[in-house]
Design an enzyme around this catalytic site. Structure first.
Site, PDB file in Angstrom:
ATOM      1  N   ASP A  67       0.855  -1.188  -0.333  1.00  0.00           N
ATOM      2  CA  ASP A  67      -0.126   0.305   0.050  1.00  0.00           C
ATOM      3  C   ASP A  67       0.970   1.289  -0.172  1.00  0.00           C
ATOM      4  O   ASP A  67       1.220   1.660   1.410  1.00  0.00           O
ATOM      5  CB  ASP A  67      -1.259  -0.270   0.921  1.00  0.00           C
ATOM      6  CG  ASP A  67      -1.975  -1.184   1.256  1.00  0.00           C
ATOM      7  OD1 ASP A  67      -2.935  -0.892   0.206  1.00  0.00           O
ATOM      8  OD2 ASP A  67      -1.806  -1.881   2.492  1.00  0.00           O
ATOM      9  N   ARG A  75       3.990   2.684   3.091  1.00  0.00           N
ATOM     10  CA  ARG A  75       4.248   1.755   4.329  1.00  0.00           C
ATOM     11  C   ARG A  75       5.755   1.990   4.143  1.00  0.00           C
ATOM     12  O   ARG A  75       6.154   1.992   4.400  1.00  0.00           O
ATOM     13  CB  ARG A  75       4.320  -0.027   3.437  1.00  0.00           C
ATOM     14  CG  ARG A  75       2.678  -0.404   3.038  1.00  0.00           C
ATOM     15  CD  ARG A  75       2.114   0.550   4.148  1.00  0.00           C
ATOM     16  NE  ARG A  75       0.975  -0.221   4.500  1.00  0.00           N
ATOM     17  CZ  ARG A  75      -0.880  -0.027   4.998  1.00  0.00           C
ATOM     18  NH1 ARG A  75      -0.524   0.507   5.824  1.00  0.00           N
ATOM     19  NH2 ARG A  75      -1.858  -0.309   4.569  1.00  0.00           N
ATOM     20  N   ARG A 142      -7.223  10.463   1.350  1.00  0.00           N
ATOM     21  CA  ARG A 142      -7.098   9.086   0.483  1.00  0.00           C
ATOM     22  C   ARG A 142      -7.790   9.180  -0.665  1.00  0.00           C
ATOM     23  O   ARG A 142      -7.089   9.219  -1.981  1.00  0.00           O
ATOM     24  CB  ARG A 142      -7.499   7.912   0.910  1.00  0.00           C
ATOM     25  CG  ARG A 142      -6.300   8.033   2.572  1.00  0.00           C
ATOM     26  CD  ARG A 142      -7.345   6.347   3.083  1.00  0.00           C
ATOM     27  NE  ARG A 142      -6.319   5.529   2.462  1.00  0.00           N
ATOM     28  CZ  ARG A 142      -7.326   4.174   2.550  1.00  0.00           C
ATOM     29  NH1 ARG A 142      -8.457   3.840   3.330  1.00  0.00           N
ATOM     30  NH2 ARG A 142      -6.955   3.221   1.384  1.00  0.00           N
ATOM     31  N   LYS A 172      -9.499   0.360  -5.847  1.00  0.00           N
ATOM     32  CA  LYS A 172      -9.852  -0.167  -4.976  1.00  0.00           C
ATOM     33  C   LYS A 172     -11.658   1.815  -4.182  1.00  0.00           C
ATOM     34  O   LYS A 172     -10.188   2.266  -4.613  1.00  0.00           O
ATOM     35  CB  LYS A 172      -9.458  -0.438  -3.256  1.00  0.00           C
ATOM     36  CG  LYS A 172      -8.247   0.582  -3.243  1.00  0.00           C
ATOM     37  CD  LYS A 172      -7.407   0.618  -2.223  1.00  0.00           C
ATOM     38  CE  LYS A 172      -6.295   1.416  -2.347  1.00  0.00           C
ATOM     39  NZ  LYS A 172      -5.410   0.857  -1.666  1.00  0.00           N
ATOM     40  N   HIS A 173     -12.452   0.959  -3.597  1.00  0.00           N
ATOM     41  CA  HIS A 173     -12.372  -0.442  -2.771  1.00  0.00           C
ATOM     42  C   HIS A 173     -13.716  -0.787  -3.763  1.00  0.00           C
ATOM     43  O   HIS A 173     -14.820   0.247  -2.768  1.00  0.00           O
ATOM     44  CB  HIS A 173     -12.505  -0.279  -1.553  1.00  0.00           C
ATOM     45  CG  HIS A 173     -11.837  -0.372  -0.241  1.00  0.00           C
ATOM     46  ND1 HIS A 173     -11.032   1.233  -0.248  1.00  0.00           N
ATOM     47  CD2 HIS A 173     -10.459  -0.679  -0.007  1.00  0.00           C
ATOM     48  CE1 HIS A 173      -9.806   1.154   0.066  1.00  0.00           C
ATOM     49  NE2 HIS A 173      -9.895   0.337   0.198  1.00  0.00           N
ATOM     50  N   HIS A 185     -13.199  -2.127   9.137  1.00  0.00           N
ATOM     51  CA  HIS A 185     -11.577  -2.500  10.157  1.00  0.00           C
ATOM     52  C   HIS A 185     -11.976  -2.300  11.515  1.00  0.00           C
ATOM     53  O   HIS A 185     -11.647  -3.573  11.680  1.00  0.00           O
ATOM     54  CB  HIS A 185     -10.614  -0.969  10.050  1.00  0.00           C
ATOM     55  CG  HIS A 185      -9.595  -1.230   8.846  1.00  0.00           C
ATOM     56  ND1 HIS A 185      -9.930  -0.225   7.883  1.00  0.00           N
ATOM     57  CD2 HIS A 185      -8.680  -2.121   8.630  1.00  0.00           C
ATOM     58  CE1 HIS A 185      -9.178  -0.132   6.835  1.00  0.00           C
ATOM     59  NE2 HIS A 185      -8.546  -1.025   7.086  1.00  0.00           N
ATOM     60  N   ASP A 254     -10.886  -6.978  -0.105  1.00  0.00           N
ATOM     61  CA  ASP A 254      -9.399  -6.535   0.743  1.00  0.00           C
ATOM     62  C   ASP A 254      -9.490  -7.683   2.068  1.00  0.00           C
ATOM     63  O   ASP A 254      -9.608  -8.723   2.204  1.00  0.00           O
ATOM     64  CB  ASP A 254     -11.008  -5.201   1.850  1.00  0.00           C
ATOM     65  CG  ASP A 254      -9.824  -4.692   2.214  1.00  0.00           C
ATOM     66  OD1 ASP A 254      -8.706  -4.344   2.458  1.00  0.00           O
ATOM     67  OD2 ASP A 254     -10.863  -3.576   2.295  1.00  0.00           O
TER      68      ASP A 254
END
Length: 356
Positions: A67, A75, A142, A172-173, A185, A254
């Site tokens: 990601d 990351r 984002r 995505k998503h 999440h 996901d």
């Protein structure tokens, strides 16, 4: 050792593979792998880990994902890699869609350069979700914009920049997370909007990029499509992606460990694949959890295998020429004074370790 590649993508726990992980991957033979911040220390270390992952299943071309969106979800970062802005920053920095498209493509091309040098071949970008007022901030900045037409244009620019650099994008998503009023999440978002509204807004960018090689699902219930199951585990949801949105590439779930999904990890894997996902994704590197996921997966075969092969065939092994020094200077100049690193912990690390 199992002879067939399995319909799964797994993470790993640290900077190098443990003997137990190596043995599990050799037996499970996942299609690919995904890296997170816990797997990243330096360029040489990441390259070595990527090679270890591929060696564990005897595949030199197994996809390795990361990601690398920019902003809260990045990351690879300083001091070894540049800091990139979040999706929303491009339009803010330029003030118009045409200039933003050029800048998004340039940023993605530079990201691809960073990733390819490490052997990473897939970036979980672009985010095609379109936030609505009041939606949960898990998407927030984002998103490239707040309207579907602009999101589609900037999302395509990002995908084209990655492809030109030899890295596959993931849209995505799918079919859209921007209307969710909770974070998948932690909870299962339920969207009760009409199909007509969803089609004109949430689904539109995914239709516009339906030619992309890879897509990642949303753990979101759309009551107009399936009143009980999130898109990831819904036959109707995946059928919508295929038939109505026209997506012909490989569909991955996901992260299965997200709390929006119910049931055991084995059941989540089974349900996702039964619904029509081609592969399942498990991110946190917990070996016991991966073993549970493996019990619910099967071999990558039929249409899923064909889509996986077609996706990997899109990797450009000789990237578009790029003067990296000049391109990076031009990119940074366009953003000078307009982008600041987010405050507090990065999303996807201290707060939600497996955000994709």
């Amino acid at each position: 050792m199992a002879s067939m590649t399995s319909a799964a993508i797994y993470g790993c726990s640290g900077l190098r593979l443990t003997a137990e992980e190596r043995a599990f991957f050799a037996e499970a033979r996942p299609w690919g792998f995904i890296l997170f911040r816990r797997n990243v220390e330096s360029s040489d270390q990441v390259r070595a880990l990527v090679q270890e992952l591929r060696d564990s299943i005897g595949s030199d071309d197994a996809p390795v994902l990361i990601d690398q969106e920019g902003g809260r979800v990045q990351r690879l970062g300083p001091p070894h890699w540049p800091k990139y802005p979040p999706g929303a920053a491009y339009l803010e920095a330029t003030g118009n869609v045409h200039a933003a498209r050029e800048l998004v493509r340039l940023g993605a091309r530079l990201m691809a350069h960073d990733l390819k040098a490490l052997g990473i071949t897939v970036d979980c970008v672009p985010v095609l979700d379109v936030p609505v007022p009041g939606a949960h901030d898990i998407i927030g900045d984002r998103a490239y914009a707040r309207d579907p037409a602009t999101v589609a244009q900037l999302g395509r620019a990002a995908a084209e920049g990655l492809l030109a650099g030899g890295v596959l994008p993931i849209i995505k998503h799918i079919p859209g997370h921007g209307r969710a009023f909770s974070d998948s999440h932690h909870d299962l978002p339920v969207v009760e909007e009409s199909l007509e509204t969803l089609d004109a807004w949430d689904f539109a960018p995914f239709k516009a990029l339906s030619d992309m090689p890879l897509a990642m699902t949303a753990h979101v219930v759309f009551t107009a499509v399936d009143a009980t199951r999130p898109a990831t585990t819904s036959r109707e949801g995946v059928r919508l992606m295929r038939e109505h949105l026209g997506f012909g590439g490989l569909i991955m779930s996901d992260d299965l460990s997200m709390k929006a999904l119910s049931g055991s990890l084995t059941e989540r894997a089974e349900q996702s694949l039964k619904a029509g996902c081609d592969v399942v994704l498990h991110c946190n590197g917990d070996l016991d959890e991966m073993r549970q996921v493996a019990k619910g997966t099967h071999g990558l075969e039929g249409g899923a295998k064909a889509q996986a092969e077609a996706a990997l065939a899109r990797i450009l092994h000789t990237p578009e020429p790029l003067d990296v020094t000049e391109a990076r200077a031009r990119f940074e100049a366009a953003l000078a004074g307009r982008f600041h690193a987010p405050r507090g912990p990065d999303v996807g690390e201290a707060q939600t370790p497996e955000l994709t």
